[in-house]
Motif scaffolding. Structure first.
Motif, PDB file in Angstrom:
ATOM      1  N   ASN A   1       0.595  -1.176   0.025  1.00 50.55           N
ATOM      2  CA  ASN A   1      -0.013  -0.089  -0.011  1.00 50.55           C
ATOM      3  C   ASN A   1       0.774   1.176   0.064  1.00 50.55           C
ATOM      4  N   LYS A   2       0.135   2.263  -0.636  1.00 50.47           N
ATOM      5  CA  LYS A   2       1.143   3.499  -0.669  1.00 50.47           C
ATOM      6  C   LYS A   2       0.057   4.502  -0.939  1.00 50.47           C
ATOM      7  N   TRP A   3       0.224   5.693   0.125  1.00 49.98           N
ATOM      8  CA  TRP A   3      -0.585   6.695  -0.075  1.00 49.98           C
ATOM      9  C   TRP A   3       0.476   8.143  -0.410  1.00 49.98           C
ATOM     10  N   TYR A   4      -0.252   8.847  -1.196  1.00 48.95           N
ATOM     11  CA  TYR A   4       0.431  10.304  -1.241  1.00 48.95           C
ATOM     12  C   TYR A   4      -0.544  11.308  -0.381  1.00 48.95           C
ATOM     13  N   ASP A   5      -0.249  11.704   0.788  1.00 43.93           N
ATOM     14  CA  ASP A   5      -0.850  12.239   1.642  1.00 43.93           C
ATOM     15  C   ASP A   5      -2.240  11.441   1.870  1.00 43.93           C
ATOM     16  N   ARG A   6      -3.480  11.942   1.254  1.00 48.01           N
ATOM     17  CA  ARG A   6      -4.704  11.094   1.431  1.00 48.01           C
ATOM     18  C   ARG A   6      -5.074  10.333   0.237  1.00 48.01           C
ATOM     19  N   PHE A   7      -4.222  10.477  -0.707  1.00 54.96           N
ATOM     20  CA  PHE A   7      -4.659   9.653  -2.011  1.00 54.96           C
ATOM     21  C   PHE A   7      -3.893   8.284  -1.914  1.00 54.96           C
ATOM     22  N   HIS A   8      -4.906   7.430  -2.224  1.00 52.13           N
ATOM     23  CA  HIS A   8      -4.467   6.148  -1.919  1.00 52.13           C
ATOM     24  C   HIS A   8      -3.845   5.576  -3.418  1.00 52.13           C
ATOM     25  N   ALA A   9      -2.689   5.692  -3.504  1.00 52.09           N
ATOM     26  CA  ALA A   9      -1.989   5.522  -4.755  1.00 52.09           C
ATOM     27  C   ALA A   9      -2.059   3.938  -5.148  1.00 52.09           C
ATOM     28  N   LEU A  10      -1.534   3.413  -4.275  1.00 56.69           N
ATOM     29  CA  LEU A  10      -1.435   1.549  -4.398  1.00 56.69           C
ATOM     30  C   LEU A  10      -2.553   0.830  -3.348  1.00 56.69           C
ATOM     31  N   LYS A  11      -3.220   0.145  -3.710  1.00 56.89           N
ATOM     32  CA  LYS A  11      -4.112  -0.695  -2.984  1.00 56.89           C
ATOM     33  C   LYS A  11      -3.881  -2.251  -2.669  1.00 56.89           C
ATOM     34  N   ASP A  12      -3.352  -2.697  -1.919  1.00 56.30           N
ATOM     35  CA  ASP A  12      -3.016  -4.196  -1.686  1.00 56.30           C
ATOM     36  C   ASP A  12      -2.684  -4.956  -2.905  1.00 56.30           C
ATOM     37  N   ILE A  13      -1.361  -4.197  -3.480  1.00 54.49           N
ATOM     38  CA  ILE A  13      -0.889  -5.068  -4.622  1.00 54.49           C
ATOM     39  C   ILE A  13       0.007  -6.260  -4.175  1.00 54.49           C
ATOM     40  N   ASP A  14      -0.574  -7.456  -4.877  1.00 54.61           N
ATOM     41  CA  ASP A  14       0.220  -8.718  -4.716  1.00 54.61           C
ATOM     42  C   ASP A  14       0.900  -9.077  -6.153  1.00 54.61           C
ATOM     43  N   LEU A  15       2.213  -9.278  -6.172  1.00 55.51           N
ATOM     44  CA  LEU A  15       2.695  -9.503  -7.341  1.00 55.51           C
ATOM     45  C   LEU A  15       4.076 -10.502  -7.330  1.00 55.51           C
ATOM     46  N   THR A  16       4.188 -11.177  -7.898  1.00 55.44           N
ATOM     47  CA  THR A  16       5.308 -12.270  -7.776  1.00 55.44           C
ATOM     48  C   THR A  16       5.713 -12.403  -9.529  1.00 55.44           C
ATOM     49  N   VAL A  17       6.894 -12.176  -9.620  1.00 50.97           N
ATOM     50  CA  VAL A  17       7.747 -12.040 -10.713  1.00 50.97           C
ATOM     51  C   VAL A  17       8.711 -13.206 -10.903  1.00 50.97           C
ATOM     52  N   SER A  18       8.591 -14.157 -11.737  1.00 50.41           N
ATOM     53  CA  SER A  18       9.808 -15.308 -11.614  1.00 50.41           C
ATOM     54  C   SER A  18      10.971 -14.637 -12.365  1.00 50.41           C
ATOM     55  N   HIS A  19      12.183 -15.372 -12.314  1.00 50.64           N
ATOM     56  CA  HIS A  19      13.336 -15.022 -12.863  1.00 50.64           C
ATOM     57  C   HIS A  19      13.265 -15.407 -14.617  1.00 50.64           C
ATOM     58  N   GLY A  20      13.347 -14.155 -15.178  1.00 48.62           N
ATOM     59  CA  GLY A  20      13.450 -14.438 -16.595  1.00 48.62           C
ATOM     60  C   GLY A  20      12.204 -13.820 -17.342  1.00 48.62           C
ATOM     61  N   GLU A  21      11.047 -13.538 -16.268  1.00 45.80           N
ATOM     62  CA  GLU A  21       9.819 -13.103 -16.806  1.00 45.80           C
ATOM     63  C   GLU A  21       9.633 -11.762 -17.262  1.00 45.80           C
ATOM     64  N   ARG A  22       8.963 -11.496 -18.382  1.00 45.75           N
ATOM     65  CA  ARG A  22       8.925 -10.158 -18.871  1.00 45.75           C
ATOM     66  C   ARG A  22       7.452  -9.697 -18.781  1.00 45.75           C
ATOM     67  N   ILE A  23       7.146  -8.637 -17.933  1.00 43.03           N
ATOM     68  CA  ILE A  23       6.009  -8.191 -17.762  1.00 43.03           C
ATOM     69  C   ILE A  23       5.780  -6.718 -18.201  1.00 43.03           C
ATOM     70  N   VAL A  24       4.627  -6.573 -19.014  1.00 41.17           N
ATOM     71  CA  VAL A  24       4.237  -5.198 -19.287  1.00 41.17           C
ATOM     72  C   VAL A  24       3.080  -4.705 -18.419  1.00 41.17           C
ATOM     73  N   ILE A  25       3.103  -3.576 -17.909  1.00 40.98           N
ATOM     74  CA  ILE A  25       2.035  -3.140 -17.141  1.00 40.98           C
ATOM     75  C   ILE A  25       1.507  -1.696 -17.868  1.00 40.98           C
ATOM     76  N   CYS A  26       0.156  -1.858 -18.239  1.00 40.58           N
ATOM     77  CA  CYS A  26      -0.447  -0.621 -18.659  1.00 40.58           C
ATOM     78  C   CYS A  26      -1.517  -0.229 -17.891  1.00 40.58           C
ATOM     79  N   GLY A  27      -2.164   0.968 -18.149  1.00 43.94           N
ATOM     80  CA  GLY A  27      -3.424   1.384 -17.779  1.00 43.94           C
ATOM     81  C   GLY A  27      -3.532   2.971 -17.797  1.00 43.94           C
ATOM     82  N   PRO A  28      -4.540   3.512 -17.419  1.00 43.94           N
ATOM     83  CA  PRO A  28      -4.623   4.957 -17.745  1.00 43.94           C
ATOM     84  C   PRO A  28      -3.696   5.670 -16.810  1.00 43.94           C
ATOM     85  N   SER A  29      -3.452   7.024 -17.209  1.00 44.25           N
ATOM     86  CA  SER A  29      -2.758   7.932 -16.222  1.00 44.25           C
ATOM     87  C   SER A  29      -3.138   7.861 -15.005  1.00 44.25           C
ATOM     88  N   GLY A  30      -2.213   7.968 -13.900  1.00 41.41           N
ATOM     89  CA  GLY A  30      -2.745   8.164 -12.608  1.00 41.41           C
ATOM     90  C   GLY A  30      -3.074   6.670 -11.987  1.00 41.41           C
TER      91      GLY A  30
END
Lengths: 255, 247
Positions: free
Chosen positions: B14-43
């Motif tokens: 979890n991460k907050w910028y003051d009261r803005f909840h920027a990351l909410k309960d993120i779970d992520l596991t990346v294995s060795h050699g894995e290539r991950i692309v992350i996309c999504g709207p800005s913000g």
């Protein structure tokens, strides 16, 4: 200052000296062609050494203290930031002359009471005062210069494994110095001028010598005119040097 | 230890910028050699997420473990950064240094390599990003695409196990995007573990093992590219893809 302005000032004083009514100006007091005038002018010009030495040492100390104050002042931890902030606000609020008196007459007493037995002579009293008083301003100059370098530079330095000290030394300061140098040079000019206060605690620099000569010769107009010109020459030399340095850095940058 | 632990393991982040909840309960596991692309709207928190991996952003709760090193104090952050390279949207090359000096600074000061060793390594990576002839120039004499390739080479000079790319082509003129993406695809093919935040969906199809779609600080969808582009499950992801794939 443009060269034309300088010549205009010199010309103004010369004309005033020659053409005014008899008795207004009496340049004989520092006329180097007479033995008395020669001795007087030598006495006055000999103050350059002390003024320059005083200013250079005070400025070097001020730049060092200023950096040591500025760096913690930019910490993200407010408890590290606080002492730096307090130092700057406090020192900046003390006028130079009272601080000079306090350092010269008061500091040795304070030091003696905690078991440090040193006497502070006029030379070091003036240097300590000028350096500390000026360091609050140099600290702010460093801070604004360093903060003007984009945060991305610090981040990139972190990602290639540099420590905080290495990031400052190899990445941030070399870039910030070009923005810091001109205002720092201004501060140096300020120190040169403020060093005149050292005369009141008996330091034999330019102003003190002028005062002493005025007391024996009763020609304040001519002697103080020369005194002003002496400072003018000093300051002009410094600004020419800084211009040269800036040009040199620019040339190095574009190489 | 690194053989058995995943390259990156993020739990309940979890991460907050003051009261803005920027990351909410993120779970992520990346294995060795894995290539991950992350996309999504800005913000949506995608840049914040990868900036947490090497602690350019501090997180407020949850755990991050990189190559078996748990992020907890300054020393562990320093160790993690030694494993993780990063490429920024704005390149962030050091403008007062030559290209070669940009590449050798880290290896010499942080790794203690001699100048000769560092320069040999730097020239090797400049060859790989195909600009060895620019070594003595200053960054601003290079095009945007060249600068970004230098930035990639600078990261590689630290010989990281994991590479983070934060919108590596977003600041580039269109004609320079492919020269940078080609270099990243090369790296992917050599088996580098990487997390890439980008809107370049053609690149994602070519290089990604797994797509992650983020919105409002959460991971909404994660799937292999064929599935992700062919049949996105969530409505938000469908909408996002239709918007960016339109043109």
């Amino acid at each position: 200052m443009p060269r034309k302005t300088l010549w205009a000032i010199v010309l103004l004083f010369t004309l005033a000296g020659c053409s005014a009514a008899p008795g207004t100006w009496g340049w004989y007091v520092i006329d180097p062609t007479t033995p008395a005038g020669y001795n007087n002018i030598r006495f006055l010009l000999n103050g350059f050494g002390a003024t320059i030495l005083l200013s250079v040492i005070a400025a070097a100390l001020s730049m060092t203290i200023g950096l040591l104050v500025a760096l913690p002042g930019m910490s993200s931890n407010r408890w590290i930031r606080l002492p730096s902030r307090v130092y700057i606000e406090f020192i900046r609020a003390i006028p130079l002359l009272p601080m000079l008196f306090w350092v010269f007459y008061g500091l040795p007493v304070v030091l003696k009471s905690i078991g440090i037995n040193v006497s502070i002579d006029a030379f070091w009293g003036a240097i300590i005062t000028l350096a500390i008083s000026d360091s609050a301003f140099t600290a702010e100059i460093y801070r604004s210069g360093i903060q003007s370098i984009s945060k991305g530079q610090t981040e990139a330095a972190k990602t290639v494994g540099l420590t905080y000290g290495q990031t400052m030394r190899y990445v941030i300061l070399p870039q910030a110095i070009r923005r810091i140098l001109p205002p720092l040079a201004n501060q140096f000019i300020y120190i040169v001028k403020m060093s005149a206060f050292a005369s009141v605690i008996g330091m034999q620099e330019l102003t003190r010598r002028a005062n002493e000569l005025v007391v024996t010769e009763y020609r304040p107009l001519e002697i103080y005119t020369l005194l002003i010109l002496e400072y003018l020459v000093l300051v002009l030399v410094i600004s020419f040097f800084v211009r040269w340095l800036e040009r040199k850095m620019e040339a190095d940058e574009s190489r | 230890m690194s053989e058995h632990s995943p390259a990156i393991k993020i739990s309940a982040l979890n991460k907050w910028y003051d009261r803005f909840h920027a990351l909410k309960d993120i779970d992520l596991t990346v294995s060795h050699g894995e290539r991950i692309v992350i996309c999504g709207p800005s913000g949506s928190g995608k840049s914040t997420l990868i900036r947490c991996v090497n602690s350019l952003e501090a997180h407020d709760s949850g755990t991050i473990t990189v190559d078996g090193i748990e992020m907890k104090d300054a020393a562990s952050i320093y160790d993690i950064r030694a494993e993780v390279g990063m490429v920024f949207q704005q390149f962030n090359l050091f403008p007062h240094l030559t290209i070669l000096q940009n590449l050798t600074l880290g290896p010499m000061k942080a790794r203690g390599l001699s100048r000769a060793e560092a320069e040999a390594r730097a020239m090797g990576y400049l060859e790989r990003v195909r600009i060895p002839d620019q070594a003595q120039k200053k960054p601003r004499e290079l095009s945007g695409g060249q600068q970004q390739r230098v930035a990639i080479a600078r990261s590689l000079c630290m010989e990281p196990k994991i590479m983070l790319f934060d919108e590596p082509t977003s600041a580039l003129d269109p004609e320079m995007i492919s020269e940078v993406l080609d270099v990243i695809v090369d790296l992917a093919e050599e088996g580098m573990t990487m997390l890439v935040v980008t809107h370049e969906m053609g690149f994602a199809r070519r290089a990604a093992d797994r797509m992650i779609f983020m919105d409002e600080g959460q991971i909404i969808e994660t799937a292999p590219p064929e599935e992700f582009f062919g049949a996105p499950k969530s409505e938000r992801c469908q909408k996002f893809l239709s918007q960016i794939l339109q043109h």
